[in-house]
Write an enzyme that holds these catalytic residues in place. Structure first.
Site, short mmCIF file in Angstrom:
data_model
loop_
_atom_site.label_atom_id
_atom_site.label_comp_id
_atom_site.label_asym_id
_atom_site.label_seq_id
_atom_site.Cartn_x
_atom_site.Cartn_y
_atom_site.Cartn_z
N CYS A 112 44.62 44.50 34.56
CA CYS A 112 44.07 44.05 35.82
C CYS A 112 43.96 42.52 35.85
O CYS A 112 44.96 41.83 35.77
CB CYS A 112 42.72 44.73 36.07
SG CYS A 112 42.10 44.62 37.75
N HIS A 113 42.76 41.97 35.96
CA HIS A 113 42.54 40.53 36.00
C HIS A 113 42.43 39.90 34.60
O HIS A 113 42.31 38.69 34.48
CB HIS A 113 41.27 40.20 36.79
CG HIS A 113 41.40 40.40 38.26
ND1 HIS A 113 41.38 41.65 38.84
CD2 HIS A 113 41.54 39.52 39.28
CE1 HIS A 113 41.51 41.54 40.15
NE2 HIS A 113 41.61 40.25 40.45
#
Length: 184
Positions: A112-113
């Protein structure tokens, strides 16, 4: 059957918040493969997990990055969410901890991030990675080749780097990280 027997895997998180499923999914995969997951953070206590914006469970921290010797770990997992990597990339000890896995040639997995922390550690240049789509430009500006794939295993560097885009990709991410961690 793939096994992580005798492998200790660090999960680097910020106590302010981590996406719960991106912590617990890989944690369970490591544990089911016989590995020993350890929660490492920027301070002692507990880490708060979130289910998107809703408060989730909290988990006890096993070690602090400042006093944690990376030679005690065989691999690193960087869970995502927005708050977790944003806090980690602003903490020099956390960035150094993540970078040390690359310096030592140990496998790393980020979802994800989480690649924000890797950008700050300056370890994505020349690597092919995936992430949450909004990081595309950040990763490209840091010299990475961004692809929109469920999971990307990049072996073109000092270590293996496994990346994934989002919680929906967790089955493929977990399978890839267990497989790659077992080879190390």
């Amino acid at each position: 059957m793939i096994t992580l027997q005798d492998k200790t895997v660090a999960f680097l998180v910020a106590p302010e918040g981590v996406e719960q499923i991106e912590l617990t999914g890989p944690w369970q995969a490591v544990r089911e493969a016989g590995g020993a997951p350890r929660l490492v953070s920027t301070r002692s206590g507990r880490v708060q997990a979130y289910n998107h914006l809703e408060r989730g469970d909290s988990f006890p921290i096993d070690a602090e990055v400042g006093g944690s010797d990376t030679t005690c770990y065989d691999a690193l997992v960087l869970p995502g969410g927005v708050a977790n990597p944003d806090a980690l990339r602003q903490n020099p000890a956390a960035v150094a901890f993540a970078r040390s896995f690359f310096d030592d040639g140990k496998p790393v997995a980020a979802i994800c991030h989480a690649p924000w922390t890797l950008i700050e550690a300056d370890v994505v240049r020349g690597r092919t990675v995936t992430s949450w789509p909004s990081l595309h430009t950040d990763l490209a500006n840091a010299g990475a080749n961004w692809v929109d794939e469920e999971v990307k295993i990049c072996t073109g560097g000092p270590n293996v780097l496994v990346t994934s885009r989002k919680p929906d990709d967790l089955p493929a991410f977990n399978q890839a990280l267990v497989s790659e961690f077992a080879k190390a």
